[in-house]
Every structure is written in structure tokens, then in C-alpha cells.
Design a protein around this motif. Structure first.
Motif: not given
Length: 449
Positions: A235-240, A137-150
Motif C-alpha cells: 500500500x505505500x504510495x509513491x509521490x513525485x 501552487x506546487x507546495x500546497x499540491x504536494x501537501x494535499x498529495x501527502x494527506x491523500x496518501x495517509x
């Protein structure tokens, strides 16, 4: 004798008990003190035959406020949109309905092609180079994006706007505990992320900045300005996180330089079924292609030059060494992704733009009626299909009154934002008629006093 539902007979049970040398099932639990075990029968109704059971269940189901009989102005992440009838026909076909992960591409070409088309349409909507084959779902996709950025930036600080869906922020918090990420929430002002606070918090330790577009209040965040701020840090990433239907009209996040775009495709072909299941999407730049969680479907040709589809770049722990995995996501929402693909294909490119425009037009009509009814619309910035209004009575009281009129009211913002007491978030989609909108505003005004 054939038993359709009972897994075993009493004779079967007794044979198993005799084999293991005990007389009753209770003896299996003899190590548990008797005072901790239930000593009476469960308080259950007597068994019913199938006909009586169906009557009882149908009566219970009839107590629900369903979207066929009620007009809904509730959004907040789950929306009542038009679903073409062809969607249900396609996803009910047994070859799709019963399909699992297409590990054998030679017998799964239909499933793989459907996923490939889903990826392609998501890439086009978001303006990104690559999209995966879906997420939960959208929530877990967003959390995965955060972890990828880190993981990609080797930084720990994540700046998350409070105008991001509160449930998505809760998922981010949960995901962040493992890698010990520092989540810093940025306040909002007049329904938009506070850019002054964002600029103040942004530093060399920031892995990513997370925004929602349109945000939880329905407002359109200034992505271009945010990207300019982010560009001051290496390096700071932009997640939308983005509603893909809104992208049928709005400029896609990829055009503003987003590194990762995620969201939920519930708006395409997936009904508002008690909050789930949904289908998340995950789109990113070509540079991050090998870091994407889940799986990708690729297009190729066989030895005869005929087009074919295969699973590729599966960066999860089941396929590669665990220490090299980018995620522990072990599945996707293939059936719901198919539903979204069929819906998008059926509506078409121009139809999707028209559908998005209708959401905007009808929400603006509702806003004008609300103003005439002297019900304050709180934020004045650009918006998609959701607006915030201020009520004199509690939102729960107003919603109870609306429900009696067969209207499902908006979301009570006080649930997630205590400071927004008496504020209701309402959504107006393309299937709300002029009469429904007018009735909603009239009844809302009468109940609110």
C-alpha cells in the motif's frame, strides 16, 4: 457628484453616526482603553493627485531589479522562461480575466474547455491517467498529495526527502499537524536522496515516499530504484513533485510507477512576479480519481450529440458532506492554468522538448565555463537546468556584487541548509544568451576572487 475612489462623503458618515446614536467614529471604540488607542495622526504623506502619484510610484518601481533589464540566474522554484506574447492577449480577454468558478456550464464552455485542455496536457506530460483543474501552487499540491496518501492507506508515516524544496517541506509539516502525521525527513548525499536511509526507514507503517524530480539541487533522482524499494511494502504510495518543463525531455514519473505527481506550472506562461501567484497541478492514477482534491472538468455530449464540458467529481466540502470531503481546497488557479495552457499550446509538443533540451544544453555550457574559471561544481550526477557551486566568499556578498553588474545571482543554499555555507544554486534557462552566461561566469569569478 460622482466619486471614483471615495466610498462615502462626510455627510454619509454623519448620517450613519446619527442613525446609531453617536457623535464620532471614536465612540465606536470607546470600550478599548484609551492607552491602547493611537492618539496621534498616522505618519502619512499628504494626498497627491493622480499624475504626481504615478510619478512617485514609477520612481519606486524603478528601484526594483526587473528581468527585462537584468539577466537572472536565480531559480529555486521560480524561473525566468520565455512567455509567448499570445499568453497575455488571451488571459486579458474579459471573459477569461473576470471568470469565476464555472458553476453554469452552459455559459462557461470556453473556460471549461481551457481547463479540460490543461488537464489533458498535464496528464500527457506526467504520464498519469488523471489531472485536476489546478491547485494554488506546487507546495500546497504536494501537501494535499501527502494527506491523500495517509487517508488512502490508513497509515501515518511519511518519508520526505530533504532534497525536496524546503518551502514545500514546510507546507507538508503544516498540513500534517491536523491528521497527526509523522514526517520523517531522509537525508541527501552528493545531491541525491540517501537510498540506504530511505530503505532503513521504509516499513509497514509508511503511507508514502515523497521525492522531487529534478530535485531542489537540480539533480535527477533514480525513480526506478526508489519504486523498487517502495514495492517491498504493501500500500505505500509513491509521490513525485516534478518540474513539468523538465518532463518535456525526461521520462515522466508515471512511467516509473508514481501514484501521484504534482508540481508547479509557473514554468509555462507565468512570470516570476515576486513569488506568486502560481498554479499547481495534481495528477494521479485512475484508481485515485475520486480522491483528488479540487475539481475535475469532464468532456461529454449534449442531447444533440454536440461536444460539451462540465464540472465533475468535485470532492470538496462545498459540494458533498463534509465528512466525505477529501480536501478543503475551495478554488483553483483558473487564470494561471489558462496562461499555462496557452503557453504549452503555443510552444507545442516538439517546441516544448526543444525548450527543455535548451535548458539542459545551456546549463552544461555554464558548467564547463565554471570549471575553466576554477569555480567548483559540487554534484556530478545527472541534472536538468540547475547546478550547485561552491564559493570562497559568502553568497550574499557575491550576489550584491553581481547585482551591481545587473546580474541576479543564484540562491543561497545556506538559508535552507546551514551545512551548505558558501554554496550557490544557479539556474540557466533557455532565454539566457551565450554572452549572458559568459558575462555571469566572468563577473562571478572576479567577485569571488
Amino acid at each position: 457628484m460622482e466619486f471614483r475612489y471615495l466610498p462615502m462623503t462626510e455627510i454619509d458618515k454623519q448620517e450613519m453616526l446619527n442613525t446609531i446614536g453617536i457623535r464620532s467614529t471614536d465612540e465606536l471604540f470607546s470600550d478599548i482603553p484609551s492607552q491602547l488607542r493611537m492618539q496621534q495622526e498616522l505618519n502619512l504623506k499628504k494626498p497627491a493627485n493622480e499624475a504626481d502619484l504615478m510619478k512617485e510610484l514609477s520612481k519606486m518601481a524603478g528601484r526594483n531589479a526587473n528581468l527585462k533589464e537584468y539577466s537572472s540566474f536565480l531559480g529555486a522554484g521560480v524561473y525566468d522562461h520565455f512567455i509567448p506574447s499570445v499568453v497575455d492577449h488571451i488571459i486579458s480577454r474579459s471573459e477569461f480575466y473576470t471568470a469565476y468558478t464555472p458553476y453554469q456550464p452552459e455559459i462557461s464552455q470556453g473556460e471549461l474547455q481551457a481547463i479540460f485542455e490543461f488537464q489533458t496536457m498535464i496528464s500527457e506530460l506526467t504520464g498519469m491517467a488523471v489531472a485536476n483543474s489546478s491547485m494554488y501552487d506546487g507546495g500546497t499540491a504536494l501537501a494535499e498529495a501527502v494527506n491523500l496518501s495517509a487517508a488512502q492507506t490508513k497509515k501515518k508515516k511519511i518519508l520526505v526527502s530533504k532534497a525536496v524544496h524546503p518551502e514545500s517541506r514546510a507546507v507538508i509539516e503544516s498540513y500534517a499537524k491536523g491528521p497527526n502525521l509523522e514526517i520523517v525527513e531522509i537525508d541527501f548525499e552528493n545531491g541525491l536522496t540517501d537510498l540506504a536511509q530511505l530503505e532503513k526507514e521504509l516499513d509497514e507503517n509508511t503511507a508514502s515516499v515523497v521525492l522531487q524530480y529534478p530535485n531542489f539541487f537540480g539533480q535527477i533522482e533514480p525513480l526506478e530504484k526508489v519504486k523498487e524499494l517502495i514495492s517491498t511494502q504493501k500500500k505505500t504510495m509513491f509521490i513525485v513533485s516534478s518540474n513539468p518543463l523538465a518532463l518535456g525531455y525526461l521520462t515522466p514519473p508515471g512511467d516509473f510507477g508514481a501514484d501521484i505527481v504534482v508540481g508547479d506550472t509557473q514554468v509555462f506562461g507565468i512570470p516570476a512576479q515576486y513569488g506568486g501567484p502560481h498554479c499547481g497541478y495534481f495528477a494521479t492514477t485512475e484508481k485515485l480519481m475520486r480522491k483528488v482534491p479540487g475539481r475535475l472538468v469532464g468532456q461529454t455530449v449534449d442531447e444533440d450529440g454536440v461536444r460539451g464540458f462540465v464540472l465533475t467529481l468535485q470532492a470538496r466540502e462545498q459540494h458533498i458532506r463534509r465528512d466525505k470531503a477529501t480536501s478543503n481546497i475551495c478554488s483553483n488557479q483558473a487564470l494561471n492554468a489558462l496562461a499555462s495552457s496557452v503557453a504549452m499550446s503555443s510552444i507545442g509538443k516538439h517546441g516544448l522538448r526543444k525548450m527543455a533540451l535548451m535548458n539542459m544544453q545551456k546549463t552544461r555550457y555554464a558548467k564547463e565555463l565554471l570549471k575553466k574559471a576554477e569555480i567548483p561544481v559540487v554534484n556530478n550526477g545527472a541534472y536538468f537546468n540547475e547546478i550547485v557551486i561552491k564559493l570562497d566568499k559568502s553568497v550574499s556578498e557575491v550576489n550584491t556584487g553581481l547585482l551591481e553588474k545587473k546580474i541576479i545571482g543564484g540562491y543561497d543554499l545556506e538559508q535552507a541548509y546551514p551545512e551548505l555555507q558558501g554554496h550557490m544554486l544557479i539556474a540557466v534557462t533557455e532565454i539566457r544568451t551565450k554572452e549572458e552566461i559568459e558575462t555571469f561566469v566572468k563577473e562571478l569569478g572576479d567577485i569571488n576572487g
